[in-house]
Each structure stands twice: as C-alpha cells, then as structure tokens.
Design an enzyme around this catalytic site. Structure first.
Site, PDB file in Angstrom:
ATOM      1  N   ASP A  58     -36.584   9.039  -4.165  1.00  0.00           N
ATOM      2  CA  ASP A  58     -35.306   8.566  -4.654  1.00  0.00           C
ATOM      3  C   ASP A  58     -35.029   9.387  -5.934  1.00  0.00           C
ATOM      4  O   ASP A  58     -35.921  10.073  -6.436  1.00  0.00           O
ATOM      5  CB  ASP A  58     -35.478   7.069  -4.955  1.00  0.00           C
ATOM      6  CG  ASP A  58     -34.332   6.468  -5.716  1.00  0.00           C
ATOM      7  OD1 ASP A  58     -33.235   6.424  -5.165  1.00  0.00           O
ATOM      8  OD2 ASP A  58     -34.528   6.051  -6.875  1.00  0.00           O
ATOM      9  N   ASP A  89     -32.307   8.539  -8.954  1.00  0.00           N
ATOM     10  CA  ASP A  89     -32.025   7.752 -10.163  1.00  0.00           C
ATOM     11  C   ASP A  89     -33.125   6.713 -10.393  1.00  0.00           C
ATOM     12  O   ASP A  89     -33.499   5.962  -9.479  1.00  0.00           O
ATOM     13  CB  ASP A  89     -30.686   7.021 -10.025  1.00  0.00           C
ATOM     14  CG  ASP A  89     -29.500   7.975 -10.093  1.00  0.00           C
ATOM     15  OD1 ASP A  89     -29.665   9.124 -10.541  1.00  0.00           O
ATOM     16  OD2 ASP A  89     -28.394   7.557  -9.703  1.00  0.00           O
TER      17      ASP A  89
HETATM   18  C1  LIG Z   1     -22.555  -2.270  -3.717  1.00  0.00           C
HETATM   19  C2  LIG Z   1     -22.933  -1.045  -4.448  1.00  0.00           C
HETATM   20  N1  LIG Z   1     -23.208  -1.145  -5.763  1.00  0.00           N
HETATM   21  C3  LIG Z   1     -23.566  -0.062  -6.425  1.00  0.00           C
HETATM   22  C4  LIG Z   1     -23.667   1.137  -5.771  1.00  0.00           C
HETATM   23  C5  LIG Z   1     -24.021   2.354  -6.487  1.00  0.00           C
HETATM   24  N2  LIG Z   1     -25.361   2.524  -6.832  1.00  0.00           N
HETATM   25  C6  LIG Z   1     -26.296   1.595  -6.768  1.00  0.00           C
HETATM   26  S1  LIG Z   1     -27.804   2.192  -7.250  1.00  0.00           S
HETATM   27  C7  LIG Z   1     -27.147   3.704  -7.540  1.00  0.00           C
HETATM   28  C8  LIG Z   1     -27.983   4.840  -7.977  1.00  0.00           C
HETATM   29  C9  LIG Z   1     -28.518   5.399  -6.755  1.00  0.00           C
HETATM   30  O1  LIG Z   1     -29.216   6.568  -6.928  1.00  0.00           O
HETATM   31  P1  LIG Z   1     -30.656   6.669  -6.274  1.00  0.00           P
HETATM   32  O2  LIG Z   1     -30.510   6.363  -4.822  1.00  0.00           O
HETATM   33  O3  LIG Z   1     -31.043   8.071  -6.544  1.00  0.00           O
HETATM   34  O4  LIG Z   1     -31.500   5.692  -7.003  1.00  0.00           O
HETATM   35  C10 LIG Z   1     -25.819   3.728  -7.260  1.00  0.00           C
HETATM   36  C11 LIG Z   1     -24.918   4.892  -7.413  1.00  0.00           C
HETATM   37  C12 LIG Z   1     -23.379   1.198  -4.408  1.00  0.00           C
HETATM   38  N3  LIG Z   1     -23.456   2.361  -3.724  1.00  0.00           N
HETATM   39  N4  LIG Z   1     -22.999   0.102  -3.764  1.00  0.00           N
HETATM   40 MG   LIG Z   2     -33.087   4.864  -7.674  1.00  0.00          MG
END
Ligand SMILES: Cc1ncc(C[n+]2csc(CCOP(=O)(O)O)c2C)c(N)n1
Ligand SMILES: [Mg+2]
Length: 277
Positions: free
Chosen positions: A9, A11
């Site tokens: 992953d 973030d």
């Molecule tokens: C319902 C909903 N709430 C929030 C988000 C956004 N979001 C959640 S964690 C994150 C970081 C992921 O990066 P990584 O996968 O690298 O940890 C993001 C951009 C979403 N997509 N849907």
């Molecule tokens: Mg993450």
C-alpha cells in the site's frame, strides 16, 4: 528471490501520511476540502481541488515540491532497496494517485524498484492542471465489492496479480497495508502468503476481528524500523522454505547481512539463495 512478490500500500505504509490530505493541507485548501467532502466522491473532490489550486496560481512544481517533503521513515526506503536487490518483485496497490506516487518515488530514487504501480490515473493537462480520475469507473462498470470504496477494489487487483503469477512460477506473496481498503486484498491471500497489517491502524483492527477469514500468516508492524525487520525476515524465511522444498537447486551460504551482498555475486546466484543473518 525471484519467487517472492511484495505488494505495498502507499499512504501510511510507504509514506507516513495520506498524500491527498498532505497536498491539500500544505497548499492551504483544507477548509474547502472539508466543506466539499460530503458532497462528492473522493476522486472527484481531489480533481476539483487540483482545479481550485490551479485557479489560485499553484503550479505542478508547487505540488511536486510539497510531495517531496512528505514524511517517510528512512528504514522503509532502505527496506525497499534491499528487497529489490534480493530479487523480489515489488508492486504498489494504492488508492492515492499515480502522479503523487511517482513524484515521491522519483524523489526517493526508488521508482525502478517497482515492477508495477496500480493507482487512480492522473495526468497534467494542456493548462498545467493535474487531473485525477477513479481507477474503476463506478458508473459504467462498478466492481461490486461491498468491502471496498467504489473507485477501487484492491482485492480484485490482487486476484489479477495472483492469476498472472501462476503463469510466471512466482508462488509467495507478502502484502503490507494500513487502511480499511487493505482488508479485502488480505482476504484474497493464500495460506502460504503473509499479510503485514500496521498495528493499531484500520486493517489491523479488521484482521484482528476477523482472524478466521484470513488464510495468510499475519505479522504486524508499527514503524519503518519494524517494517524493515519483519519484511526482510519473511523474505529470508520464504527463501529458506523454498530452497528446502526444492531438491534440484543448489544453495549458497553467505555469511553477511543483506546490504553487503555484492550485486555481481547476487546476480550470478542460483534461483534460491539462503542468507544467514
Ligand atoms: C469512502 C471513501 N473515503 C475516502 C476515500 C479516500 N481514501 C481513503 S484512504 C485513502 C488513501 C489511500 O491510499 P493508500 O491506498 O495508498 O493507503 C484515500 C484516498 C475513498 N476512496 N473512499
Ligand atoms: Mg494506506
């Protein structure tokens, strides 16, 4: 370790925070972001924020500058380099976006360590504005997984990687993550795989509550130092198991730490390398 695939992953796993929030906060757009969040999907909001920042005169270089300052634990960069030097196939599956991830990896000089990055598409348009779109077009072809956000099912990506690995003779996977979006892919891992949930983060809570559903071996970690130790330990363990399972390959003992294995020697090694530490 030609047979080991490590999926990260991004973030709060590779970097210490959420890149979307970091950029919005550092460029002073937090209030607008919070105001609009209840009204639209996350990727549309990020695309809109990039439009707003562009209208305020913020350039792609300003965004890159902020991304280059994103906090990251130094041992994570070291761990990635070592795993790559050992021959593991490293990949990223992230709900951030391609531009943010590639900018940070380029800055850290580790982009070449990854064979594949799966994330929300992004590009700089003819006006110099960053455009961001969802990985899955949830209007025309929803992924249908109830565990995952509408724009990305990481479990589906893992299944696609698993299917391609079966053809390449790669058998073992290590998956590292922190967020609730990392739970679905954790459930897709096989018995001989490993999941490394970040302790006290959402995926760790979900895995603790649903241990019976996780087939992979679970190894938690808290910070970059522990990530390095646990991940390299697992790579070591897998390489020993794989060499013990194979009666056709020779094995070699190297009485040194990972970082001191000369690349020239490493490249000449048989497929399975036993490392004593
Ligand atoms: C319902 C909903 N709430 C929030 C988000 C956004 N979001 C959640 S964690 C994150 C970081 C992921 O990066 P990584 O996968 O690298 O940890 C993001 C951009 C979403 N997509 N849907
Ligand atoms: Mg993450």
């Amino acid at each position: 370790m030609a047979g080991i695939v490590v999926v990260f992953d991004f973030d709060k796993t590779i970097i210490e925070l959420d890149s979307d929030n970091w950029v919005v906060d550092e460029l002073g757009a937090t209030d607008l972001f919070n105001q609009l969040l209840p009204t639209m999907p996350w990727n549309s909001l990020m695309d809109m924020m990039m439009k707003e920042l562009h209208a305020q005169g913020k350039t792609i270089e300003d965004i890159k500058e902020v991304l280059r300052k994103a906090p990251i634990h130094p041992r994570i960069v070291a761990a990635i380099r070592k795993a790559h030097a050992l021959g593991c196939d490293l990949r990223i599956v992230s709900d951030a976006n391609m531009f943010f991830i590639e900018t940070i990896l380029d800055h850290l000089c580790i982009r070449n360590c990854f064979s594949e990055i799966n994330s929300n598409p992004s590009y700089v348009d003819e006006h110099g504005r960053l455009r961001i779109s969802p990985y899955v077009d949830f209007h025309s072809s929803p992924h249908g997984c109830s565990l995952c956000p509408p724009n990305m099912c990481k479990g589906m990506i893992i299944e696609r990687i698993q299917a391609s690995l079966a053809n390449e003779g790669k058998q073992r996977m290590i998956y590292l993550g922190d967020g609730s979006g990392d739970f679905c892919p954790s459930l897709k891992l096989h018995e001989k795989d490993f999941v490394m949930p970040r302790k006290n983060f959402p995926v760790w809570d979900l895995i603790c509550e649903n241990r019976g559903l996780v087939k992979a071996e679970i190894h938690e970690w808290t910070d970059g130092e522990e990530l390095e130790h646990v991940m390299l330990g697992l790579i070591d363990k897998i390489s020993i198991e794989e060499s013990d399972n194979s009666n056709t390959v020779q094995f070699l003992s190297i009485d040194c730490k990972f970082e001191t294995i000369p690349i020239a020697v490493h490249e000449a090694l048989p497929p399975v390398l036993r490392v004593h530490r």
